[in-house]
Design an enzyme around this catalytic site. Structure first.
Site, PDB file in Angstrom:
ATOM      1  N   ASP A  83      39.354  43.951  48.986  1.00  0.00           N
ATOM      2  CA  ASP A  83      39.896  44.733  47.712  1.00  0.00           C
ATOM      3  C   ASP A  83      39.053  44.191  46.419  1.00  0.00           C
ATOM      4  O   ASP A  83      39.462  43.315  45.678  1.00  0.00           O
ATOM      5  CB  ASP A  83      41.305  44.418  47.562  1.00  0.00           C
ATOM      6  CG  ASP A  83      41.924  45.344  46.503  1.00  0.00           C
ATOM      7  OD1 ASP A  83      41.359  46.305  46.248  1.00  0.00           O
ATOM      8  OD2 ASP A  83      43.120  45.193  46.343  1.00  0.00           O
ATOM      9  N   GLU A 129      36.159  46.187  60.463  1.00  0.00           N
ATOM     10  CA  GLU A 129      35.787  45.049  59.393  1.00  0.00           C
ATOM     11  C   GLU A 129      36.846  45.036  58.519  1.00  0.00           C
ATOM     12  O   GLU A 129      37.762  45.943  58.402  1.00  0.00           O
ATOM     13  CB  GLU A 129      34.638  45.483  58.659  1.00  0.00           C
ATOM     14  CG  GLU A 129      33.191  45.590  59.277  1.00  0.00           C
ATOM     15  CD  GLU A 129      32.321  46.235  58.331  1.00  0.00           C
ATOM     16  OE1 GLU A 129      32.609  46.178  57.230  1.00  0.00           O
ATOM     17  OE2 GLU A 129      31.256  46.542  59.004  1.00  0.00           O
ATOM     18  N   CYS A 163      60.119  17.267  23.035  1.00  0.00           N
ATOM     19  CA  CYS A 163      60.942  18.407  23.936  1.00  0.00           C
ATOM     20  C   CYS A 163      60.665  17.790  25.421  1.00  0.00           C
ATOM     21  O   CYS A 163      59.449  17.260  25.666  1.00  0.00           O
ATOM     22  CB  CYS A 163      60.159  19.621  23.897  1.00  0.00           C
ATOM     23  SG  CYS A 163      60.929  20.831  25.084  1.00  0.00           S
ATOM     24  N   LYS A 172      44.843  51.460  55.771  1.00  0.00           N
ATOM     25  CA  LYS A 172      45.382  50.640  54.911  1.00  0.00           C
ATOM     26  C   LYS A 172      46.445  49.786  55.235  1.00  0.00           C
ATOM     27  O   LYS A 172      47.640  50.438  55.765  1.00  0.00           O
ATOM     28  CB  LYS A 172      45.719  51.620  53.521  1.00  0.00           C
ATOM     29  CG  LYS A 172      44.583  52.370  53.054  1.00  0.00           C
ATOM     30  CD  LYS A 172      43.948  51.345  51.997  1.00  0.00           C
ATOM     31  CE  LYS A 172      44.476  51.906  50.708  1.00  0.00           C
ATOM     32  NZ  LYS A 172      43.641  51.503  49.539  1.00  0.00           N
ATOM     33  N   CYS A 186      64.556  26.091  21.574  1.00  0.00           N
ATOM     34  CA  CYS A 186      64.044  25.751  22.763  1.00  0.00           C
ATOM     35  C   CYS A 186      65.058  25.698  23.918  1.00  0.00           C
ATOM     36  O   CYS A 186      66.243  24.788  23.530  1.00  0.00           O
ATOM     37  CB  CYS A 186      63.160  24.553  22.644  1.00  0.00           C
ATOM     38  SG  CYS A 186      62.856  24.073  24.501  1.00  0.00           S
ATOM     39  N   TYR A 205      28.083  44.639  53.520  1.00  0.00           N
ATOM     40  CA  TYR A 205      28.603  45.523  54.619  1.00  0.00           C
ATOM     41  C   TYR A 205      27.851  46.596  54.759  1.00  0.00           C
ATOM     42  O   TYR A 205      28.049  47.465  55.735  1.00  0.00           O
ATOM     43  CB  TYR A 205      30.010  45.974  54.299  1.00  0.00           C
ATOM     44  CG  TYR A 205      30.334  46.660  52.947  1.00  0.00           C
ATOM     45  CD1 TYR A 205      29.877  48.032  52.807  1.00  0.00           C
ATOM     46  CD2 TYR A 205      31.156  46.246  52.106  1.00  0.00           C
ATOM     47  CE1 TYR A 205      30.034  48.702  51.659  1.00  0.00           C
ATOM     48  CE2 TYR A 205      31.262  47.034  51.012  1.00  0.00           C
ATOM     49  CZ  TYR A 205      30.789  48.153  50.821  1.00  0.00           C
ATOM     50  OH  TYR A 205      31.306  48.919  49.401  1.00  0.00           O
ATOM     51  N   LYS A 225      38.614  45.185  55.122  1.00  0.00           N
ATOM     52  CA  LYS A 225      38.422  46.126  53.558  1.00  0.00           C
ATOM     53  C   LYS A 225      38.692  45.141  52.652  1.00  0.00           C
ATOM     54  O   LYS A 225      39.921  44.803  52.215  1.00  0.00           O
ATOM     55  CB  LYS A 225      39.270  47.400  53.592  1.00  0.00           C
ATOM     56  CG  LYS A 225      39.317  48.314  52.505  1.00  0.00           C
ATOM     57  CD  LYS A 225      39.901  49.459  52.735  1.00  0.00           C
ATOM     58  CE  LYS A 225      39.337  50.513  51.598  1.00  0.00           C
ATOM     59  NZ  LYS A 225      39.477  50.269  50.318  1.00  0.00           N
ATOM     60  N   CYS A 270      57.641  26.250  21.933  1.00  0.00           N
ATOM     61  CA  CYS A 270      58.641  25.342  21.561  1.00  0.00           C
ATOM     62  C   CYS A 270      57.885  24.149  20.882  1.00  0.00           C
ATOM     63  O   CYS A 270      56.448  23.691  21.080  1.00  0.00           O
ATOM     64  CB  CYS A 270      59.457  24.363  22.590  1.00  0.00           C
ATOM     65  SG  CYS A 270      60.167  22.971  21.872  1.00  0.00           S
ATOM     66  N   CYS A 321      65.368  21.724  24.735  1.00  0.00           N
ATOM     67  CA  CYS A 321      65.564  20.764  23.709  1.00  0.00           C
ATOM     68  C   CYS A 321      66.236  21.226  22.536  1.00  0.00           C
ATOM     69  O   CYS A 321      66.894  20.204  21.800  1.00  0.00           O
ATOM     70  CB  CYS A 321      64.113  19.841  23.593  1.00  0.00           C
ATOM     71  SG  CYS A 321      63.200  20.778  22.144  1.00  0.00           S
TER      72      CYS A 321
HETATM   73  S1  IVH Z   1      32.087  50.794  53.936  1.00  0.00           S
HETATM   74  C1  IVH Z   1      30.630  54.939  53.602  1.00  0.00           C
HETATM   75  N1  IVH Z   1      33.094  48.342  54.439  1.00  0.00           N
HETATM   76  O1  IVH Z   1      36.220  50.382  50.051  1.00  0.00           O
HETATM   77  C2  IVH Z   1      31.102  53.730  53.844  1.00  0.00           C
HETATM   78  N2  IVH Z   1      33.860  49.620  52.238  1.00  0.00           N
HETATM   79  O2  IVH Z   1      37.941  52.999  49.932  1.00  0.00           O
HETATM   80  C3  IVH Z   1      31.958  53.241  52.634  1.00  0.00           C
HETATM   81  N3  IVH Z   1      35.222  48.334  51.012  1.00  0.00           N
HETATM   82  O3  IVH Z   1      33.908  52.028  48.297  1.00  0.00           O
HETATM   83  C4  IVH Z   1      31.766  51.710  52.522  1.00  0.00           C
HETATM   84  N4  IVH Z   1      35.060  46.657  52.172  1.00  0.00           N
HETATM   85  O4  IVH Z   1      34.320  49.414  47.889  1.00  0.00           O
HETATM   86  C5  IVH Z   1      33.255  49.567  53.624  1.00  0.00           C
HETATM   87  N5  IVH Z   1      33.966  46.157  54.967  1.00  0.00           N
HETATM   88  C6  IVH Z   1      33.970  47.392  54.006  1.00  0.00           C
HETATM   89  C7  IVH Z   1      34.632  47.290  52.839  1.00  0.00           C
HETATM   90  C8  IVH Z   1      34.535  48.566  52.015  1.00  0.00           C
HETATM   91  C9  IVH Z   1      35.643  47.172  51.010  1.00  0.00           C
HETATM   92  C10 IVH Z   1      35.326  49.337  49.848  1.00  0.00           C
HETATM   93  C11 IVH Z   1      34.148  50.211  49.334  1.00  0.00           C
HETATM   94  C12 IVH Z   1      34.545  51.250  49.271  1.00  0.00           C
HETATM   95  C13 IVH Z   1      35.801  51.483  49.268  1.00  0.00           C
HETATM   96  C14 IVH Z   1      36.315  52.864  49.892  1.00  0.00           C
END
Ligand code: IVH
Length: 671
Positions: free
Chosen positions: A119, A115, A434, A317, A411, A229, A117, A429, A414
């Site tokens: 942010d 999946e 201007c 990551k 400025c 998720y 991740k 300004c 101008c």
């Molecule tokens: S699974 C034990 N799935 O990443 C399972 N986490 O670094 C843990 N996160 O605390 C979560 N996308 O906030 C999972 N598709 C995803 C995610 C995800 C973002 C975040 C989540 C977790 C952190 C861990």
């Protein structure tokens, strides 16, 4: 009694209808009705509930708007700890994770789910008898904060589970990642800057700040979103596989990220990771990598967890989108509000797919905070903003010939006086004439979300101002063909087009006009609220500070700013001129909505680069003709417009059998 019964029935029917439209809009990205029609349904429900307050329930769509500020958040112990994940930073580490899993599986076969991740920050939602009862942040993983009222403002969080999903026996807990869409993040930061508040460093901080905001009415403004998720029932996973849980979540009405894959081997996971990394700039939200999870619930239980993280999952990551380069110069730009913004001109450097030669420094204080000098080597980062930002100075690389930045005393455009009011971060300004401010105001007035004057871009604005043909936005409506065609490198056809566009802009709706005027603190959303409330520019111009302040969601700062703007003689004259020129200054259906509606109800997705239009231009052309542009391809998509280098959206369209048109085809459709 009979009356009460029928009111209850009507209310429930209306709620069902609204829930269906919310799901179509926020989760499936394929609405069936216009925003205005949706607002009307919600207003109707609000009225009915006001007449029968005893019938209000926590899962009513009206309860998303947010409530009074809380005193603080209560602490809640999680039913099962919200663990974090072990990180892997390269393919070798990911393979090492796979090795460990294979050992733990003891020769038995297993699959992974890969999946994105997201942010953001994780949130746990509890549903009792199918109704959202509690929202809790991750906190330290064991104890989180109760933010139920704020969670309710997230439109893609169902207040009640959809009946399409199989009934699960017990209380349901859904975990997911809350995030702020990049578009909202950028707008939020622009607004904060305007109001002298510090910018959020990245979308994650903005989302975290929002979900922990005590006044949930303000959270509703921040337009948070969530991808689900994980699913627990009575603290346990209810299905044999994670894949089935995701499927259930989708059926129950959650947004589940469509970029997911069931993988038979780590090689498939790696392919998926590479494929998705290329999408990073196109998603509309920030991701920082992938999450890889063992699919079978029994195997997950078997593998177990350490104190900190499960052994059956890992994060992969992506590299941070940072680079080092040298600051060649610091220049100061002047915006439409007169704000002076220092910008670093950089030695061009390749960063996550694009060559970067500028980074924003926001304001003088930021330069001081960084300790930045001209000639310094710096780390820069792409963090959701359009222009990357300077993260830090690499002082070890200093040679001694770096020069301090001298803030301008006048400025830079101008030569007019500048001022930085006590307690504010922005220097402005304050000269009335201007040219940089004027150009900024014109560009804002003509922009897509304002009066949408196609073709009135930077080059033309500079020409019009330099030729002294335009001294304020009102002059645009007095331009003649002769004047425009007389500009350097301007063909008669382009001049006619521009005048046609200016003419068409007269029928934009009132909220676009109010936004276009560029009143301080009045963003798009506020403009919409003001238009709805005051119905005409005239009425708005007459409103007192008290009247303005009384409008829900309008605070004193906005109220005073609006009053100040209309108290200015020049601004009042401008409004009169706009009205006299035929610009629509009253609420009502705008002409461009009623005229050519050839794409009414049609759903488009744009991908790749086109030669003749930018994405924004293509989007406004479609929207002006009644169509809607979505970010992802689904079965409901009618057309995918594919330019050069179209990516996975094109693949998805082919997979789903959605019609794909190229740039030439798109132009033909428009004729
Ligand atoms: S699974 C034990 N799935 O990443 C399972 N986490 O670094 C843990 N996160 O605390 C979560 N996308 O906030 C999972 N598709 C995803 C995610 C995800 C973002 C975040 C989540 C977790 C952190 C861990």
């Amino acid at each position: 009694m009979a009356v009460g019964k029928s009111a209850a029935k009507n209310i429930e029917k209306l709620r069902e209808e609204i829930r269906r439209h919310e799901d179509l809009y926020y989760v499936q990205d394929s609405p069936e009705i216009s925003d205005r029609d949706y607002d009307q349904l919600l207003e109707e429900l609000q009225k009915l509930e006001q007449a029968h307050p005893e019938l209000i329930t926590p899962d009513s769509p009206t309860q998303r708007v947010g409530g009074r500020p809380a005193e603080g958040f209560a602490e809640v112990v999680h039913s099962r700890p919200m663990l974090s994940l072990d990180n892997t930073y390269n393919i070798e580490e990911l393979r090492a994770f796979d090795e460990r899993c294979r050992k733990l599986a003891d020769g038995r076969p297993f699959e992974y789910v890969a999946e994105l991740k997201i942010d953001g920050l994780s949130l746990s939602l509890k549903y009792e008898k199918g109704v959202l009862a509690q929202g809790v942040t991750r906190g330290d993983g064991r104890i989180g904060e109760e933010v139920t009222q704020n969670a309710r403002t997230i439109r893609s969080v169902p207040l009640r589970l959809k009946s399409g999903a199989k009934d699960l026996d017990g209380d349901v807990e859904v975990r997911g990642e809350v995030f702020i869409p990049l578009e909202v993040f950028r707008k939020t930061n622009a607004e904060r800057e305007e109001q002298g508040e510090p910018r959020f460093a990245n979308p994650r901080n903005a989302a975290a700040g929002a979900i922990r905001q005590l006044d949930s009415r303000l959270v509703a403004n921040r337009r948070l979103d969530m991808f689900a998720y994980d699913l627990l029932v009575g603290g346990r996973k209810p299905f044999a596989t994670h894949w089935e849980s995701l499927d259930w979540l989708e059926k129950a009405g959650f947004r589940v990220n469509s970029h997911r894959k069931l993988c038979k081997s780590i090689d498939e996971v790696i392919d998926f990771a590479n494929e998705k990394e290329a999408l990073r700039d196109d998603l509309g939200y920030e991701i920082d990598g992938l999450v890889v999870k063992v699919n079978s619930t029994a195997q997950q239980d078997d593998f177990g967890a350490t104190q900190k993280a499960p052994r059956w999952a890992a994060a992969y990551k992506y590299p941070a989108r940072q680079a080092s380069t040298q600051v060649l110069d610091i220049v100061v730009q002047v915006g439409r509000t007169g704000a002076l913004t220092p910008v670093a001109n950089l030695e061009p450097v390749f960063l996550a797919g694009t060559t970067v030669s500028r980074a924003t420094l926001h304001n003088e204080d930021e330069i001081k905070r960084l300790g930045l000098k001209i000639g310094d080597w710096v780390m820069i980062e792409k963090s959701g903003e359009i222009i990357p930002k300077v993260l830090s100075v690499i002082t070890a690389k200093r040679k001694g010939n770096e020069k301090p930045f001298k803030p301008p005393k006048k400025c830079p455009v101008c030569g007019g006086e500048i001022s930085r009011p006590e307690g504010e971060v922005v220097t402005r300004c304050i000269a009335a004439d201007c040219s940089a401010q004027l150009m900024g105001r014109l560009l804002h007035f003509a922009s897509r979300r304002a009066m949408r004057i196609e073709g009135l871009g930077e080059v033309l604005v500079i020409q019009l101002v330099e030729a002294k043909l335009v001294k304020d936005v009102g002059d645009l409506y007095e331009l003649t063909l002769e004047q425009v065609a007389g500009l350097p490198r301007m063909a008669k056809k382009s001049a006619t087009n521009l005048l046609d566009q200016i003419e068409a802009s007269k029928s934009r709706d009132l909220s676009s006009l109010i936004y276009a005027l560029g009143i301080r603190h009045v963003g798009e959303r506020t403009a919409g609220i003001l238009a709805k409330q005051f119905v005409s520019l005239q009425r708005l111009a007459e409103a007192t500070v008290e009247e303005l302040d009384d409008v829900p969601e309008i605070g004193l700062t906005v109220a005073e700013s609006v009053r100040d703007w209309f108290d200015d003689d020049g601004n009042r004259k401008l409004c009169d001129r706009l009205r006299a020129a035929g610009v629509k200054t009253e609420l009502g259906k705008s002409n461009d909505e009623t005229a050519d509606q050839r794409f009414a109800g049609k759903q488009f997705v744009l991908t790749g680069k086109m030669e003749t239009f930018t994405r924004d231009e293509a989007r406004s052309l479609i929207e002006a003709r009644g169509g809607r542009v979505n970010s992802s391809v689904s079965k409901k998509t009618d057309f995918v417009v594919a330019g050069e280098e179209a990516g996975s959206k094109l693949d998805k369209a082919t997979e789903l059998g959605v019609a794909v048109i190229d740039e030439a085809g798109f132009k033909t459709m428009m004729e």
